[in-house]
Design an enzyme around this catalytic site. Structure first.
Site, PDB file in Angstrom:
ATOM      1  N   PHE A  46      50.304   8.979   2.732  1.00 53.96           N
ATOM      2  CA  PHE A  46      48.948   8.451   2.636  1.00 53.96           C
ATOM      3  C   PHE A  46      48.962   7.102   1.898  1.00 53.96           C
ATOM      4  CE2 PHE A  46      44.903   8.180   0.200  1.00 53.96           C
ATOM      5  CZ  PHE A  46      44.080   7.927   1.289  1.00 53.96           C
ATOM      6  N   GLN A  47      48.308   6.124   2.457  1.00 49.03           N
ATOM      7  CA  GLN A  47      48.240   4.764   1.912  1.00 49.03           C
ATOM      8  C   GLN A  47      49.622   4.160   1.687  1.00 49.03           C
ATOM      9  OE1 GLN A  47      45.333   4.683  -1.375  1.00 49.03           O
ATOM     10  NE2 GLN A  47      43.779   4.184   0.160  1.00 49.03           N
TER      11      GLN A  47
ATOM     12  N   LYS B 246      54.678   4.894  -7.598  1.00 44.87           N
ATOM     13  CA  LYS B 246      53.884   5.594  -8.609  1.00 44.87           C
ATOM     14  C   LYS B 246      54.767   6.349  -9.605  1.00 44.87           C
ATOM     15  CE  LYS B 246      49.560   8.199  -8.816  1.00 44.87           C
ATOM     16  NZ  LYS B 246      48.590   9.007  -8.056  1.00 44.87           N
TER      17      LYS B 246
ATOM     18  N   MET C  63      33.325 -26.671  12.580  1.00 45.99           N
ATOM     19  CA  MET C  63      34.561 -27.326  13.016  1.00 45.99           C
ATOM     20  C   MET C  63      35.001 -26.813  14.384  1.00 45.99           C
ATOM     21  SD  MET C  63      36.464 -29.787  12.105  1.00 45.99           S
ATOM     22  CE  MET C  63      36.721 -30.150  10.365  1.00 45.99           C
TER      23      MET C  63
END
Lengths: 580, 172
Positions: A114-115, A164, A478
């Protein structure tokens, strides 16, 4: 005396040792141990942004306006990928950043956790260097080396990815100097023969020009002072890239204005007709050179740059000098001594004829505010306060570069190399934190400002009195201009439909909102913006179809500039269209 | 109408001495793809007693200005200690090792073995119907040998890529 600390704690102590005042960040799962170490930490102030791109740009604005490195802290996965645009921006504009990213625990790396994202892989080619930390015992040395790499040589972003478990695991901490590797030692001084050759070339030149860039600003205030000193001794006129504005004072009679695609006629003609270009800390970018085979065809070129890979990258030069701008300028001044330059009267007379073109002039308009005029008034009214200006990217950025004038370095924050819309607001926030007593204004466009509009909340939270001055023409101006010039006015998706009411938006975030729709309201509106002690959005509604001139169209040379009044709408051949 | 133009190109052999740290090979290989440079071959192995330094040999080709940029861009990487352009620096030795598997019976088999002798290729595996030859040499020697074996039952080729070193007593 050695004791055990967690990786997160070692990181925070290491940042404190580097003198870090601010960390721009956003918490998330993989950086929770670091955020816990920051809890109640009074030596470092954490600035909570609203999106990680904002963190990176705010750190850039802080770095560019103070000369100190900016520090970013974001979580793994989306936190890191959101920051990548700002990291790439800092890489191209040589801004010193240290970016700390959380990573999933070491054991989960590679498992599509996850992540999880391959942050080191993704950032490899938009950082000056990056690390994946595998042991908290390495952390102090890595942080120490990261700051050295980010701030010395050609500055740039350095990323430290910390899993972590490494943030939580314990390692010895002794508080003394980190035992880092001594492997990065960029060359800062030119060889004496090179310096002597440069002095001889400058002394012999009949039509010299200084072409200066962001390297002069990055080198520090000493480089700016030495540039002015050498210019005074040699008399050569000065032009600058977008990134170098402020190194040379815009009120000098030898100032030519910016060069390149939207540079002045006199700057580009001077480059084209010169017999010697002294390039100081610039890199012959495609926005500067125009068509390469027609770039300054009869000039010799001296190139002072700290990065050897900038030498001969696009334009072959006669005398490269690898070194820091300040060091090399000092060396040149030492050898120059009491020498006298050639008589440059004839050269300056020619330059005066080019100045007569008044290439920055623009037509009056009774019905709408000309955007150039809005910038001129903003400049005139804010000048006594010596403001710091950031910009987004597009027409408003070029108008600001042309019509706002700078007299000292670190006052002009803009995304030059990467051209990142959404840079200006977070950069202004970073600059305001680093310069709490300065007037900081983000000159924006209606499209660009929406790219990081969420950072309004950051300024509100930290009570930062930043000002946003939107040149609102209801177009991606632009893009619209290029479509007019090269695609026969087929305005594909460049209209800013469904714009928010910027005044109400300001108020929703607790800012003051001011709308200016008429020329007669311009000065009062700007004054009200300056007088208000808090943050302000000025929605300055300008002429919708004004174009940014002068302009060197893609594929053209410096002598083929388009000025206001020239007929421009039409198309181009494929060779020109293929250029960026 | 627009067409893509091509410039005259040169082949160069570069040796790169680097800190032996995680990701360094990806950094170097990625630099080539990110900036549009060519890699013809790349070899890497650590060369110090404590495994802290690796030596990479890269064979590339491109216009001279691009070769100069490759040199400068490699030197810009923090873990890179030294870059030597052997082609630029002067006479150098280049060698690569190849394993070449050839299968066949009768006259072709005998001829393969005879030619291997001429090239000083060593049979390192033999069955009744095949050989694996080990051949060391400059790349063109290996090219020539492989071309001949193609007519004599070539099955498979493995090559290490070039390792190079400057001639004479000095260190490059």
């Amino acid at each position: 005396m050695s004791e055990e600390r967690s990786g997160a704690n070692i990181l925070v102590e290491s940042l404190v040792k580097q003198g870090v005042e601010f960390v721009f960040g956003y918490p998330g799962g993989a950086v929770l141990p670091i955020y816990d170490a920051l809890f109640g930490e009074e030596r470092i102030r954490h600035i909570l942004v609203r999106h990680e791109a904002g963190a990176a740009h705010a750190a850039e604005g802080y770095a560019r306006s103070t000369g100190k490195p900016g520090v970013v802290l974001v979580t793994s996965g989306p936190g890191a990928t959101n920051a990548v645009t700002g990291i790439a921006d800092a890489f191209l504009d040589s801004i010193p950043l240290v970016v700390i990213t959380g990573q999933v625990p070491t054991a989960l790396i590679g498992s599509d956790a996850f992540q999880e994202a391959d942050t080191v892989g993704i950032s490899r080619h938009c950082t000056k260097h990056n690390y994946l930390v595998k042991d908290p015992a390495d952390l102090a040395a890595i942080v120490d080396e990261a700051f050295q790499i980010a701030t010395t040589g050609r500055p740039g972003p350095v990323l430290i990815d910390i899993p972590k478990d490494v943030q939580i695991a314990m390692a010895a901490w002794h508080g003394g100097p980190a035992q880092r590797r001594q492997r990065y030692a960029p060359r800062t001084q030119g060889a004496i023969e090179e310096i002597e050759d440069a002095v001889a070339m400058i002394a012999a030149a009949k039509a010299p020009v200084f072409y200066t860039g962001g390297g002069v600003i990055n080198s520090g205030p000493r480089a700016t002072a030495l540039l002015r000193e050498l210019q005074a001794k040699t008399g050569a006129p000065v032009t600058s890239t977008l990134m170098g504005l402020g190194a040379f004072p815009a009120d000098s009679t030898d100032w030519l204005g910016m060069l390149g695609m939207h540079g002045t006629y006199e700057a580009n003609m001077t480059m084209n007709q010169s017999d010697l270009i002294i390039c100081v800390g610039a890199r012959f970018d495609d926005r500067v050179t125009g068509r390469l085979d027609a770039f300054a065809p009869n000039s010799k070129k001296i190139h002072i740059d700290i990065d050897r890979s900038s030498i001969n990258k696009t334009v072959p030069v006669d005398l490269p000098i690898i070194g820091d701008c300040a060091e090399v300028l000092q060396q040149i001044l030492d050898v120059w001594g009491d020498r006298k330059p050639q008589d440059l009267t004839a050269w300056k007379d020619r330059i005066d004829t080019w100045r007569q073109k008044k290439s920055l002039s623009f037509p009056d308009n009774r019905d709408a505010i000309m955007p150039q005029l809005a910038i001129q008034r903003l400049f005139a009214l804010t000048k006594p306060k010596d403001p710091i200006i950031s910009t987004e990217v597009g027409q408003h950025q070029m108008w600001a570069a042309q019509h706002f004038h700078f007299f000292s370095p670190n006052k002009w924050l803009t995304s030059g190399g990467l051209g990142t819309m959404g840079y200006g607001l977070p950069a202004a926030i970073g600059a305001q934190l680093g310069n709490p007593d300065s007037l900081v204004i983000d000159i924006a466009g209606d499209a660009s400002i929406q790219m990081n509009i969420q950072e309004l909340g950051t300024a509100t939270q930290y009570r930062l009195p930043v000002k946003i001055f939107i040149l609102n023409n209801e177009w991606m101006g632009m893009v619209r201009q290029w479509q007019e010039l090269t695609y026969e006015s087929r305005y594909s998706n460049s209209y800013s439909d469904s714009l928010p009411d910027f005044v109400k938006l300001a108020e929703a975030y607790g800012w003051k909102g001011i709308r200016i729709t008429r020329e007669s309201e311009l000065d009062d509106g700007i004054q009200a913006m300056m007088d208000y002690p808090g943050p302000v959005i000025v929605d300055c509604c300008v002429h919708n179809e004004a174009n940014c001139f002068p302009m060197i169209p893609s594929g053209a040379s410096h002598t083929e500039m388009i000025l206001y009044g020239d007929s421009v709408a039409g198309t181009m051949d494929d060779e020109a269209k293929a250029l960026v | 109408m627009m067409h893509i133009k091509h410039e005259a190109e040169e082949r160069h052999v570069l040796t790169v001495t680097v800190d032996n740290e995680a990701g360094i090979l990806a950094k170097i290989a990625g630099l080539f793809t990110a900036r549009g440079y060519n890699i013809d071959s790349l070899t890497v192995a650590d060369i110090t007693e404590n495994h802290s330094v690796s030596r990479i040999t890269i064979v590339t080709h491109g216009p001279p200005s691009q070769i100069d940029q490759i040199h400068a861009q490699l030197e810009r990487l923090v873990p890179v200690h030294k870059v030597v352009d052997l082609t630029e620096r002067g006479p150098f030795v280049q060698r690569e090792l190849a394993l070449i598997k050839v299968a066949g019976m009768g006259e072709k088999r005998v001829e393969a073995l005879r030619i291997a002798g001429v090239f000083r290729a060593k049979p390192v595996d033999t069955s009744t119907s095949s050989f694996i030859f080990e051949l060391t040499g400059a790349p063109d020697k290996i090219d020539t040998f492989v071309a001949i074996m193609r007519e004599l039952g070539l099955v498979e080729v493995g090559r290490t890529g070039v390792v190079g070193m400057i001639r004479g007593a000095g260190e490059a």
